[in-house]
Design a protein around this motif. Structure first.
Motif, PDB file in Angstrom:
ATOM      1  N   ILE A   1      11.630 -16.829  86.624  1.00  0.00           N
ATOM      2  CA  ILE A   1      12.842 -16.748  85.823  1.00  0.00           C
ATOM      3  C   ILE A   1      12.887 -17.912  84.838  1.00  0.00           C
ATOM      4  CG2 ILE A   1      15.344 -16.869  85.894  1.00  0.00           C
ATOM      5  CD1 ILE A   1      15.196 -15.341  88.558  1.00  0.00           C
ATOM      6  N   ASP A   2      12.539 -19.103  85.311  1.00  0.00           N
ATOM      7  CA  ASP A   2      12.564 -20.265  84.421  1.00  0.00           C
ATOM      8  C   ASP A   2      11.620 -20.082  83.240  1.00  0.00           C
ATOM      9  OD1 ASP A   2      14.450 -21.572  85.982  1.00  0.00           O
ATOM     10  OD2 ASP A   2      12.946 -22.671  87.139  1.00  0.00           O
ATOM     11  N   HIS A   3      10.445 -19.540  83.520  1.00  0.00           N
ATOM     12  CA  HIS A   3       9.464 -19.305  82.448  1.00  0.00           C
ATOM     13  C   HIS A   3      10.030 -18.341  81.398  1.00  0.00           C
ATOM     14  CE1 HIS A   3       5.574 -18.973  80.542  1.00  0.00           C
ATOM     15  NE2 HIS A   3       5.587 -17.665  80.693  1.00  0.00           N
TER      16      HIS A   3
ATOM     17  N   LEU B   1      13.144 -17.673  80.767  1.00  0.00           N
ATOM     18  CA  LEU B   1      14.255 -18.304  80.064  1.00  0.00           C
ATOM     19  C   LEU B   1      13.765 -19.321  79.038  1.00  0.00           C
ATOM     20  CD1 LEU B   1      16.823 -18.718  82.985  1.00  0.00           C
ATOM     21  CD2 LEU B   1      16.883 -17.065  81.095  1.00  0.00           C
ATOM     22  N   ARG B   2      12.673 -20.034  79.362  1.00  0.00           N
ATOM     23  CA  ARG B   2      12.109 -20.984  78.389  1.00  0.00           C
ATOM     24  C   ARG B   2      11.591 -20.256  77.150  1.00  0.00           C
ATOM     25  NH1 ARG B   2      10.155 -23.497  82.826  1.00  0.00           N
ATOM     26  NH2 ARG B   2       8.087 -22.570  82.647  1.00  0.00           N
TER      27      ARG B   2
END
Length: 114
Positions: free
Chosen positions: A1-3, A5-6
């Protein structure tokens, strides 16, 4: 998810959509290949059939050369797979990390099968 979102969800969606549309366009140009995706807002899933070849055969041949595909069957897509439509289709799911070269490999393989 972080990837994701980045990268940005809009960029992520645009990339998947562009790859899927390119794949649809390229597959449609092949004799005996029919793309079955309709609607005005299509997802990144591309479904198609190759005349005279069972979708399981197509996915097996793709797997043998390192291309991952799936098969969608009628029980899992009841709205799309009723007469006169096919009851089984090849399913390709390009993702943001796929390259145009990888899609070209798939199209070349399908062209050899058809």
């Amino acid at each position: 998810i972080d990837h994701a979102l980045r990268l940005g969800l809009d960029a992520f969606a645009a990339r998947v959509g562009a790859l899927a549309e390119q794949l649809r366009h390229d597959l449609t140009s092949l004799p005996g290949v029919e793309v079955h995706d309709g609607g005005t807002h299509r997802a990144g899933i591309v479904t198609f059939t190759v005349a005279g070849h069972d979708p399981t055969e197509v996915t097996g041949r793709a797997s043998a050369v390192g291309i991952n595909l799936g098969v969608s069957d009628a029980p899992w897509a009841r709205l799309d797979m009723v007469a006169p439509n096919p009851v089984s289709k090849v399913r390709a799911s390009p993702h943001y990390y796929n390259t145009e070269g990888e899609l070209a490999r798939l199209v070349d393989l399908v062209g050899q099968i058809g």
